[in-house]
Design an enzyme around this catalytic site. Structure first.
Site, PDB file in Angstrom:
ATOM      1  N   CYS A 177      15.194  55.937   0.898  1.00 47.56           N
ATOM      2  CA  CYS A 177      16.525  56.191   1.465  1.00 47.56           C
ATOM      3  C   CYS A 177      17.598  56.396   0.400  1.00 47.56           C
ATOM      4  CB  CYS A 177      16.948  55.034   2.361  1.00 47.56           C
ATOM      5  SG  CYS A 177      15.919  54.863   3.822  1.00 47.56           S
ATOM      6  N   CYS A 189      36.540  24.144 -12.733  1.00 40.68           N
ATOM      7  CA  CYS A 189      36.209  25.400 -13.414  1.00 40.68           C
ATOM      8  C   CYS A 189      37.442  25.957 -14.139  1.00 40.68           C
ATOM      9  CB  CYS A 189      35.736  26.468 -12.418  1.00 40.68           C
ATOM     10  SG  CYS A 189      34.630  25.918 -11.120  1.00 40.68           S
ATOM     11  N   CYS A 248      38.529  24.650 -17.692  1.00 36.13           N
ATOM     12  CA  CYS A 248      37.863  25.216 -18.865  1.00 36.13           C
ATOM     13  C   CYS A 248      38.131  26.714 -18.975  1.00 36.13           C
ATOM     14  CB  CYS A 248      36.353  24.979 -18.790  1.00 36.13           C
ATOM     15  SG  CYS A 248      35.902  23.301 -19.276  1.00 36.13           S
ATOM     16  N   HIS A 249      38.003  27.417 -17.840  1.00 34.14           N
ATOM     17  CA  HIS A 249      37.965  28.886 -17.924  1.00 34.14           C
ATOM     18  C   HIS A 249      39.320  29.564 -17.776  1.00 34.14           C
ATOM     19  CE1 HIS A 249      33.743  29.109 -18.522  1.00 34.14           C
ATOM     20  NE2 HIS A 249      33.461  28.437 -17.430  1.00 34.14           N
ATOM     21  N   ARG A 254      24.313  31.184 -12.984  1.00 39.71           N
ATOM     22  CA  ARG A 254      25.202  30.860 -14.105  1.00 39.71           C
ATOM     23  C   ARG A 254      26.146  29.720 -13.717  1.00 39.71           C
ATOM     24  NH1 ARG A 254      26.678  28.810 -17.403  1.00 39.71           N
ATOM     25  NH2 ARG A 254      27.494  29.353 -19.467  1.00 39.71           N
ATOM     26  N   CYS A 265      26.810  25.673 -15.249  1.00 43.31           N
ATOM     27  CA  CYS A 265      28.036  24.911 -15.521  1.00 43.31           C
ATOM     28  C   CYS A 265      28.072  23.623 -14.717  1.00 43.31           C
ATOM     29  CB  CYS A 265      29.274  25.768 -15.251  1.00 43.31           C
ATOM     30  SG  CYS A 265      29.638  26.900 -16.627  1.00 43.31           S
TER      31      CYS A 265
HETATM   32  C1  HEC Z   1      33.634  21.746 -19.417  1.00 42.15           C
HETATM   33  C2  HEC Z   1      33.982  23.120 -19.405  1.00 42.15           C
HETATM   34  C3  HEC Z   1      33.428  23.993 -18.289  1.00 42.15           C
HETATM   35  C4  HEC Z   1      33.656  23.864 -16.949  1.00 42.15           C
HETATM   36  C5  HEC Z   1      34.440  22.795 -16.227  1.00 42.15           C
HETATM   37  C6  HEC Z   1      33.003  24.983 -16.323  1.00 42.15           C
HETATM   38  N1  HEC Z   1      32.405  25.774 -17.258  1.00 42.15           N
HETATM   39 FE1  HEC Z   1      31.678  27.633 -16.955  1.00 42.15          FE
HETATM   40  N2  HEC Z   1      31.209  27.761 -18.932  1.00 42.15           N
HETATM   41  C7  HEC Z   1      31.438  26.800 -19.873  1.00 42.15           C
HETATM   42  C8  HEC Z   1      30.902  27.235 -21.156  1.00 42.15           C
HETATM   43  C9  HEC Z   1      30.925  26.439 -22.452  1.00 42.15           C
HETATM   44  C10 HEC Z   1      30.356  28.512 -20.936  1.00 42.15           C
HETATM   45  C11 HEC Z   1      29.687  29.430 -21.964  1.00 42.15           C
HETATM   46  C12 HEC Z   1      30.747  30.088 -22.797  1.00 42.15           C
HETATM   47  C13 HEC Z   1      31.699  30.869 -21.943  1.00 42.15           C
HETATM   48  O1  HEC Z   1      31.429  32.014 -21.564  1.00 42.15           O
HETATM   49  O2  HEC Z   1      32.750  30.277 -21.551  1.00 42.15           O
HETATM   50  C14 HEC Z   1      30.598  28.827 -19.523  1.00 42.15           C
HETATM   51  C15 HEC Z   1      30.273  30.034 -18.935  1.00 42.15           C
HETATM   52  C16 HEC Z   1      30.536  30.369 -17.615  1.00 42.15           C
HETATM   53  C17 HEC Z   1      30.279  31.671 -17.029  1.00 42.15           C
HETATM   54  C18 HEC Z   1      29.741  32.873 -17.766  1.00 42.15           C
HETATM   55  C19 HEC Z   1      30.861  33.754 -18.261  1.00 42.15           C
HETATM   56  C20 HEC Z   1      30.364  34.869 -19.111  1.00 42.15           C
HETATM   57  O3  HEC Z   1      31.002  35.917 -19.203  1.00 42.15           O
HETATM   58  O4  HEC Z   1      29.304  34.706 -19.718  1.00 42.15           O
HETATM   59  C21 HEC Z   1      30.634  31.595 -15.716  1.00 42.15           C
HETATM   60  C22 HEC Z   1      30.520  32.708 -14.706  1.00 42.15           C
HETATM   61  C23 HEC Z   1      31.100  30.250 -15.485  1.00 42.15           C
HETATM   62  N3  HEC Z   1      31.041  29.539 -16.658  1.00 42.15           N
HETATM   63  C24 HEC Z   1      31.532  29.775 -14.276  1.00 42.15           C
HETATM   64  C25 HEC Z   1      31.964  28.471 -14.056  1.00 42.15           C
HETATM   65  C26 HEC Z   1      32.304  27.940 -12.749  1.00 42.15           C
HETATM   66  C27 HEC Z   1      32.250  28.704 -11.446  1.00 42.15           C
HETATM   67  C28 HEC Z   1      32.683  26.648 -12.946  1.00 42.15           C
HETATM   68  C29 HEC Z   1      33.053  25.612 -11.902  1.00 42.15           C
HETATM   69  C30 HEC Z   1      32.033  25.328 -10.920  1.00 42.15           C
HETATM   70  C31 HEC Z   1      32.599  26.384 -14.364  1.00 42.15           C
HETATM   71  N4  HEC Z   1      32.142  27.498 -15.012  1.00 42.15           N
HETATM   72  C32 HEC Z   1      32.979  25.195 -14.967  1.00 42.15           C
HETATM   73  C33 HEC Z   1      32.117  25.624 -19.687  1.00 42.15           C
HETATM   74  C34 HEC Z   1      32.617  25.191 -18.468  1.00 42.15           C
HETATM   75  C1  HEC Z   2      15.480  53.141   5.857  1.00 41.10           C
HETATM   76  C2  HEC Z   2      16.507  53.386   4.874  1.00 41.10           C
HETATM   77  C3  HEC Z   2      16.783  52.295   3.850  1.00 41.10           C
HETATM   78  C4  HEC Z   2      15.904  51.680   3.000  1.00 41.10           C
HETATM   79  C5  HEC Z   2      14.400  51.875   2.928  1.00 41.10           C
HETATM   80  C6  HEC Z   2      16.691  50.786   2.164  1.00 41.10           C
HETATM   81  N1  HEC Z   2      17.989  50.887   2.483  1.00 41.10           N
HETATM   82 FE1  HEC Z   2      19.534  50.082   1.476  1.00 41.10          FE
HETATM   83  N2  HEC Z   2      20.829  50.816   2.816  1.00 41.10           N
HETATM   84  C7  HEC Z   2      20.509  51.613   3.893  1.00 41.10           C
HETATM   85  C8  HEC Z   2      21.695  51.884   4.682  1.00 41.10           C
HETATM   86  C9  HEC Z   2      21.753  52.689   5.968  1.00 41.10           C
HETATM   87  C10 HEC Z   2      22.755  51.232   4.011  1.00 41.10           C
HETATM   88  C11 HEC Z   2      24.243  51.226   4.409  1.00 41.10           C
HETATM   89  C12 HEC Z   2      24.752  49.852   4.616  1.00 41.10           C
HETATM   90  C13 HEC Z   2      24.539  49.356   6.008  1.00 41.10           C
HETATM   91  O1  HEC Z   2      25.080  49.959   6.929  1.00 41.10           O
HETATM   92  O2  HEC Z   2      23.856  48.322   6.154  1.00 41.10           O
HETATM   93  C14 HEC Z   2      22.170  50.596   2.846  1.00 41.10           C
HETATM   94  C15 HEC Z   2      22.888  49.909   1.896  1.00 41.10           C
HETATM   95  C16 HEC Z   2      22.388  49.481   0.684  1.00 41.10           C
HETATM   96  C17 HEC Z   2      23.177  49.024  -0.429  1.00 41.10           C
HETATM   97  C18 HEC Z   2      24.697  48.972  -0.479  1.00 41.10           C
HETATM   98  C19 HEC Z   2      25.207  50.308  -0.905  1.00 41.10           C
HETATM   99  C20 HEC Z   2      26.618  50.509  -0.519  1.00 41.10           C
HETATM  100  O3  HEC Z   2      27.152  51.582  -0.831  1.00 41.10           O
HETATM  101  O4  HEC Z   2      27.189  49.639   0.125  1.00 41.10           O
HETATM  102  C21 HEC Z   2      22.321  48.665  -1.415  1.00 41.10           C
HETATM  103  C22 HEC Z   2      22.689  48.150  -2.777  1.00 41.10           C
HETATM  104  C23 HEC Z   2      20.998  48.885  -0.909  1.00 41.10           C
HETATM  105  N3  HEC Z   2      21.067  49.394   0.350  1.00 41.10           N
HETATM  106  C24 HEC Z   2      19.848  48.596  -1.612  1.00 41.10           C
HETATM  107  C25 HEC Z   2      18.573  48.751  -1.090  1.00 41.10           C
HETATM  108  C26 HEC Z   2      17.401  48.264  -1.733  1.00 41.10           C
HETATM  109  C27 HEC Z   2      17.346  47.508  -3.051  1.00 41.10           C
HETATM  110  C28 HEC Z   2      16.347  48.630  -0.926  1.00 41.10           C
HETATM  111  C29 HEC Z   2      14.890  48.279  -1.109  1.00 41.10           C
HETATM  112  C30 HEC Z   2      14.585  46.854  -1.045  1.00 41.10           C
HETATM  113  C31 HEC Z   2      16.893  49.379   0.195  1.00 41.10           C
HETATM  114  N4  HEC Z   2      18.246  49.393   0.084  1.00 41.10           N
HETATM  115  C32 HEC Z   2      16.150  49.979   1.177  1.00 41.10           C
HETATM  116  C33 HEC Z   2      19.267  52.124   4.169  1.00 41.10           C
HETATM  117  C34 HEC Z   2      18.098  51.784   3.517  1.00 41.10           C
END
Ligand code: HEC
Ligand code: HEC
Length: 261
Positions: free
Chosen positions: A78, A177, A180-181, A218, A222
């Protein structure tokens, strides 16, 4: 004696100045990609298709994309070979509101729905390696597209719920979150720079874990550091967090698979 000294120091170092900083007026924050906080070596690794280990997951997803399901169809039947018929701008706008399901649908949720209903299964677990591969492949198609999540209308309450979670204090460490972020983004501790915790690089490759991970995984990383109980990958909490976090990154470019700490 516990061997948690390093992380304890880390949290201690962070907790101390929080009281003063959190009292200052909440400052608006321009989104900055995690990429900008990487070392030049890691940045180079990310943008080199052959050097980026996350590409193995993308490649596995590409094979899976054209593998037939139980009804004989594949995703490619599709969506075109290599997913060429998918709308990449729309991919960059997930999570979207599903009127049929009456709730937000993450990109992974949409893929799993198609897997079940359009290729007839087999069902893939939400946190399965297969789901990660498909998501990585599909999101990679939108490389360089601008993240653009619409959180108006029906999406607003989910965005607010996610925002609340992002501001909730977690676990024994009792830090939110955003502490820290948002407040400490850019601070370095023992070689690790705190980024804004953006999701535009995910699914991405976690260098420290040695594997590709999704946004929910991810977040789990955290929460584990904060010694809080993680949620299931398809939990309402993680979906709401993904709505909030992706929208918070509106304007950033999709980098899947990002290379991250
Ligand atoms: C104590 C500090 C701390 C807290 C609180 C924390 N994180 Fe993080 N987080 C980190 C560290 C360290 C990393 C790795 C380095 C970075 O990308 O900030 C990370 C990385 C991430 C990343 C990846 C970002 C990237 O670009 O790689 C995400 C997404 C994330 N945290 C989400 C969350 C969420 C959602 C929460 C709350 C539920 C949370 N973190 C709470 C320390 C924290
Ligand atoms: C029989 C046809 C069909 C098959 C096979 C199919 N899809 Fe879809 N897919 C659709 C239709 C129709 C939509 C439009 C969203 C909706 O109305 O649910 C969609 C939406 C999506 C979207 C969102 C695209 C957007 O623009 O929003 C993704 C990503 C996607 N399909 C991935 C997959 C993946 C990965 C598979 C295989 C596991 C798959 N599809 C198999 C018909 C199909």
């Amino acid at each position: 004696m516990k061997i948690l000294t390093l992380s304890n120091c880390f949290f201690f170092a962070l907790t101390l100045p929080l009281t003063t900083i959190t009292l200052s007026a909440a400052h608006a924050q321009q989104p900055v990609s995690g990429y900008d906080y990487l070392t030049p070596e890691m940045q180079e690794m990310q943008i080199d298709d052959f050097g980026n280990p996350g590409m193995l997951t993308v490649d596995a997803g590409e094979i899976r994309f054209s593998t037939a399901g139980k009804n004989g169809k594949s995703c490619a039947s599709c969506h075109g070979d290599d997913g060429s018929k998918l709308d990449i701008k729309h991919i960059a706008s997930y999570p979207v509101y599903s009127t049929a399901l009456k709730k937000p649908l993450t990109l992974r949720g949409q893929i799993l729905l198609c897997q079940d209903e359009r290729i007839g299964g087999p069902s893939l677990g939400h946190s399965s390696a297969e789901a990660l591969q498909l998501e990585a492949f599909v999101r990679r198609l939108a490389l360089g597209e601008t993240v653009n999540v619409d959180v108006s209308g029906e999406m607003a309450p989910y965005y607010e719920a996610g925002k609340n979670l992002f501001h909730t204090r977690w676990g024994q460490v009792d830090i939110a979150c955003h502490q820290c972020h948002v407040y400490h983004a850019g601070r370095t501790f023992r070689g690790q720079t705190l980024s804004q915790g953006q999701s535009n690089g995910f699914p991405g490759y976690r260098y420290t874990a040695g594997k590709a991970v999704s946004t929910p995984e991810r977040i789990t990383g955290c929460l584990a550091n904060l010694r809080a109980e993680p949620y299931a990958s398809d939990s309402v909490e993680y979906i709401n967090l993904e709505v909030y976090m992706n929208a918070r990154g509106n304007g950033l470019k999709i980098e899947t698979p990002g290379i991250r700490y």
